[in-house]
Enzyme design. Structure first.
Site, PDB file in Angstrom:
ATOM      1  N   MET A 178      45.095  32.829  39.499  1.00 25.56           N
ATOM      2  CA  MET A 178      44.247  33.254  40.591  1.00 25.56           C
ATOM      3  C   MET A 178      42.798  32.984  40.218  1.00 25.56           C
ATOM      4  SD  MET A 178      44.049  36.965  42.330  1.00 25.56           S
ATOM      5  CE  MET A 178      42.594  37.825  41.818  1.00 25.56           C
ATOM      6  N   PRO A 179      42.239  31.828  40.603  1.00 29.27           N
ATOM      7  CA  PRO A 179      40.848  31.516  40.297  1.00 29.27           C
ATOM      8  C   PRO A 179      39.880  32.445  41.032  1.00 29.27           C
ATOM      9  CG  PRO A 179      42.051  29.540  40.921  1.00 29.27           C
ATOM     10  CD  PRO A 179      42.918  30.718  41.242  1.00 29.27           C
ATOM     11  N   ILE A 180      38.869  32.888  40.311  1.00 33.29           N
ATOM     12  CA  ILE A 180      37.787  33.675  40.894  1.00 33.29           C
ATOM     13  C   ILE A 180      36.492  32.961  40.547  1.00 33.29           C
ATOM     14  CG2 ILE A 180      36.578  35.886  40.921  1.00 33.29           C
ATOM     15  CD1 ILE A 180      39.229  37.166  40.003  1.00 33.29           C
TER      16      ILE A 180
END
Length: 72
Positions: free
Chosen positions: A1-3
């Site tokens: 989950m890229p932030i």
């Protein structure tokens, strides 16, 4: 989950901020293959009078030249 966190000066209008977030999301999707609904982008805006480069406040009218001066 890229932030993805972007910190910038304040003053962007909503359309600019939305375009930036959409482009960053598309790029992360293209590069990583992450599903769009798992990519989070947020923008933190900092007032120019709370941002300094080279010791010069971003709100100083001479900021461009002061922030790039050679060390004394």
């Amino acid at each position: 989950m890229p932030i993805i966190s972007v910190t910038t000066w304040d003053g962007q209008d909503d359309a600019q901020a939305q375009e930036l977030m959409e482009e960053l999301t598309r790029t992360v999707r293209r590069v990583t293959g992450a599903p769009l609904d798992k990519i989070t982008v947020y923008i933190q805006e900092v007032p120019r009078n709370r941002w300094a480069e080279g010791g010069a406040l971003g709100s100083d009218p001479k900021f461009p030249e002061l922030s790039r001066r050679l060390s004394e």
